[in-house]
Design an enzyme around this catalytic site. Sequence first.
Site, PDB file in Angstrom:
ATOM      1  N   ASP A 151       0.849  -1.191   0.000  1.00 12.57           N
ATOM      2  CA  ASP A 151       0.000   0.000   0.000  1.00 12.57           C
ATOM      3  C   ASP A 151       0.888   1.245   0.000  1.00 12.57           C
ATOM      4  O   ASP A 151       2.092   1.152   0.263  1.00 12.57           O
ATOM      5  CB  ASP A 151      -0.881  -0.034   1.261  1.00 12.57           C
ATOM      6  CG  ASP A 151      -2.068   0.913   1.173  1.00 12.57           C
ATOM      7  OD1 ASP A 151      -2.723   1.136   2.207  1.00 12.57           O
ATOM      8  OD2 ASP A 151      -2.340   1.420   0.072  1.00 12.57           O
ATOM      9  N   ASP A 192      -8.669   4.594  -2.383  1.00 19.46           N
ATOM     10  CA  ASP A 192      -9.621   5.005  -1.352  1.00 19.46           C
ATOM     11  C   ASP A 192     -10.883   5.616  -1.942  1.00 19.46           C
ATOM     12  O   ASP A 192     -10.987   6.828  -2.107  1.00 19.46           O
ATOM     13  CB  ASP A 192      -8.954   6.010  -0.397  1.00 19.46           C
ATOM     14  CG  ASP A 192      -7.806   5.381   0.374  1.00 19.46           C
ATOM     15  OD1 ASP A 192      -7.036   6.125   1.007  1.00 19.46           O
ATOM     16  OD2 ASP A 192      -7.678   4.141   0.333  1.00 19.46           O
ATOM     17  N   ARG A 222      -1.142  -0.613  -4.769  1.00 19.40           N
ATOM     18  CA  ARG A 222      -2.020   0.519  -5.029  1.00 19.40           C
ATOM     19  C   ARG A 222      -1.503   1.344  -6.200  1.00 19.40           C
ATOM     20  O   ARG A 222      -2.280   1.867  -6.983  1.00 19.40           O
ATOM     21  CB  ARG A 222      -2.160   1.409  -3.795  1.00 19.40           C
ATOM     22  CG  ARG A 222      -3.322   2.390  -3.931  1.00 19.40           C
ATOM     23  CD  ARG A 222      -3.632   3.071  -2.622  1.00 19.40           C
ATOM     24  NE  ARG A 222      -2.618   4.064  -2.271  1.00 19.40           N
ATOM     25  CZ  ARG A 222      -2.646   4.774  -1.132  1.00 19.40           C
ATOM     26  NH1 ARG A 222      -3.601   4.581  -0.268  1.00 19.40           N
ATOM     27  NH2 ARG A 222      -1.707   5.654  -0.875  1.00 19.40           N
ATOM     28  N   HIS A 237     -13.344  -3.872   1.655  1.00 23.52           N
ATOM     29  CA  HIS A 237     -12.336  -3.188   2.472  1.00 23.52           C
ATOM     30  C   HIS A 237     -12.908  -1.882   2.979  1.00 23.52           C
ATOM     31  O   HIS A 237     -13.803  -1.312   2.348  1.00 23.52           O
ATOM     32  CB  HIS A 237     -11.093  -2.915   1.614  1.00 23.52           C
ATOM     33  CG  HIS A 237      -9.979  -2.254   2.375  1.00 23.52           C
ATOM     34  ND1 HIS A 237      -9.484  -2.758   3.559  1.00 23.52           N
ATOM     35  CD2 HIS A 237      -9.259  -1.138   2.128  1.00 23.52           C
ATOM     36  CE1 HIS A 237      -8.516  -1.967   3.990  1.00 23.52           C
ATOM     37  NE2 HIS A 237      -8.348  -0.980   3.146  1.00 23.52           N
TER      38      HIS A 237
END
Lengths: 540, 481
Positions: free
Chosen positions: B80, B156, B140, B214
């Site tokens: 991440d 996100d 990511r 998530h």
Amino acid sequence: MAAMKRHVLYIVRLKRYLSSYLGTILILVSLIGSSVRAEVGRPRGVAISKSSFYKPGDTFTCLDNSAVLPYSQVNDDYCDCKDGTDEPGTSACPNGFFHCTNAGHKPMYIPSSRVGDSICDCCDGTDEYSGEVICDNTCKELGRAAKEERERKKQLLGEGYEIRKQYCEQGKTAKEEKRSRLEQLQYDKVQSETIRNDMEALKNQAEIPEKEAKDKHQQAWEAEKASRQANREIDQITSAFKELDKNGDQFMSKEELQLHPEMDIDNNTVVSDTEAKEHLEDNDQVDFDTFKDKVWPNIKDIYRSPEPVAEEPPEGSTVEPEESPPVDPEMEADNDKDLDEEDDDDEEDDRKDERGEEGSPPAQEEEKMPDYDEETKKLIEDAALARANFDEADKRFRDTEKELNDINSFLNMDLGPDEVFYPLKDQCYEFTDREYIYKLCPFDQASQRPKSGGTETNLGRWGHWAGPENNKYENMKFEKGLNCWNGPDRSVLVTLHCGTNNEIVSVAEPNRCEYTFNFNTPAVCIDTTPEEPHDEHDEL
Amino acid sequence: MVTIIDPHIKRDDNYKIHKEATSNGYYVKNKDGQDYDGWCWPGSSGWLDFTNPEIRKYWASKFALDEYEGSTESLFTWNDMNEPSVFNGPEVTMHKDAKHFLDWEHRDVHNVYGLYQQMSTAQGQIQRSTKNERPFVLSRAFFSGSQRWGAVWTGDNTGEWAHLKISMPMLLSLNLVGITFSGADVGGFFKNPDAELLTRWYQAGAYQPFLRAHAHLDTRRREPWLQPEENMKAIREAIRARYSLLPYWYTLFYVGEIRGGPIMKPLWVDFPADKATFTDEDSYMIGSALLVHPVTDAGSSGVNVYFPGKTVWYDVDTYTVYPGGMTHYIPVTLNKIPVFQKGGTIIPRKNRIRRASNLGRFDPYTLVICLDPQGSAEGDLYIDDYHTFRYRQGEYIYRKFTFENKKLKNRNIDYKGTYKTTSWLEQVVIVGLQNKPTHVEVTGSSSERKSLDHSYIPETKVLVIRRPGVNIGEDWTISLQ
């Protein structure tokens, strides 16, 4: 048939030669025998209780009667029945179940999806038979452990139940005591209210003449003070005039005024004619009366006597310390109102002193109000007594009322069946975690504080019993604790478990600012679990 | 199990990695030549320079089982924050003038930084394995080429309907540029989705290449079993639907490895002549056989679906047939996902329910055959051991199914593949069969003919063939008469 005979011979031989191990081996062999029988007599995955539905024959009927199949289609690894009952021993049916015998432990149904997945779900390992994985038979150990656990639980329940009985006793007694006290208090309340009201009337009665007398005295004193003040001022004016009138001709002229530099108005250190005349109200000179009436008001704040005055109080000091002159006990009993007035008088006097008047301390004493006369003092004394009586009666009444309310609240509390949770009231229990010390005070509140020291954070106030419909006393809810920034008010859900000590055993925060506590207490040591059907599935 | 490993290293002398990075000069430098110091989760942090092959080797070596304390061969990685994310940096990333290997400024290598970390982690997992196991690394940050090293996700997002909707064009774009193993956080990372939104998101995610639920630590718990009963059931069904299609997905990814190409596709990729598909962002193809149109509106009772091509489409739940070239209204309930199989395709499914995909590796197959207007169909199936690299030495099976002239044939189309499986064929479903057959039989390699039970539903024109029982990795023919 031959296989069976062989088994029998084996047993006989063993009987003869291994008598000490007879018991164990017999059991083992008969177990093997019974499983052979099971393979022939009932299909894999079928419980004995259901074996009648699976009697070998030409056909098989789904247990929901939705279809009739050739018997060969039972456990042929293809799902034919809507209810999944043709595949008890395979994973073919999505809604089917496999029965593990689990001799030595609890028999169990598992979903068909767990058959043949290389994970040993049954302790006897019968759900895995493809050879991909070999499962150990752990039923004996599990059975033993389960039995120990059952016994431990039973023991705990027993011990806890005894304590619980005591709790009920305590709770019932407490409530009974409070109930009888309640009756008494209700009577007391009525009584004390009456007395209080009477005292109040008496007090009011006594205060009337008291006030009258005091007022009269006060007024006389005010008048006295005023005349004294007037006299003082005359003296001041007289001596000022005397001083100003340098040539003693009973007139104060503007030239004489100009001798005093403090008369300067425009700050050019010179007192001009204009300025002097302004003070003199446009006269060139004034006689004493005019001076007293017209000029003195203009200059009294700025006039400075040139002679140094003995004991001039320093500039800037305001009032002398409020160490008031010795006070009569009677005056003490008065309302504060009087003392304040006296202080105000003192302050006023001190300010006057600052202006340069001689002899301040003696002046102060002069300003003290004289004592009340005997008659007034008596009235004050009587009134004070009446007030004291009233206060006492009032207090007694309020105390009774409060206790009454407290008892009512207490009696309204839901302390559980037979008031069993009574001993937990007014107690607090703590639990220390990695970072925090959590505190639980049943029926009151919950909080946390950092281990390293710091302020306490409120996690919630007593809300209500929050268990499921059939047993609300399983859980306590504390709510409306300190608000979390950008989130909810903190709250705690407490789950109660049977234990011989009252204690928090764990704390968690599954959702941000929503806490859960696990709390052991003997108060819940009763058998609430229904008879476990041991996962038997009754499809019919 | 997958655990998170970010690229920022805590500047802490008690931390082994920091000590090694400092003494070996492995950190990215600032413009003045000192170790670049930025703020991230642990506070003051340094970043390893993954653009340097030596440092990538170092990083990979850290995954060895005796280096990575507590790790096993079943532990995989999520990289991440590897844009990299620097809290006190410009645009929350590294300063553009930071210095990398060979004196490159960060501005020149920024886009590949994440790819290099993912690559290095994947290589670490490959090297640590004693059993030739494949890696799994979720990243990511990505760049062209990341698809060779693992999965990515869209970062996100938020638990709102608009974000559910937009996951489709985002993933379609990623697929078109080669990033096929991609997905979006189911339920949204920020905020708390209501039960209906969460349900619809699981349904959409089940038909997207990378499926993962998530959420941010401060959100409320949202596991499926915490949802109302109706929603829990619908979510379970969606997940089971995905699992049953794993053979199909797996085959698509194998072909993707060999030939490239998008796996989740806008309709126009397969129907370039059909202009009506050009602006359609609500439907997409999975491979060439499935058309998916997830429900992305609250309280929806139906969706309009455009069916392209001069063919027919079959609802995978009801087998209702829809001719191509027009829009049809599809009514929906909470547990309905509008998914359609194209006429002319054969999809291999595993319908047995399992707790994890690996547990079903020996399970039998069901072939769902949807006929085109000419009565034909075809499909393929790829099988290997599902976890090692041995497929690169030929341990695989790649076969083709064809249905024509009332015959279903299973043939080997890659003789380099030598793998053997015990998986067999438990059911065949033929949709769009105009007439009920009188007799069905299967002929295997031994030429033995076995008669097969079957049932025909005239309302939906569906034939179900019971338990052929043949091995999926062998040649056989099922004939209808």
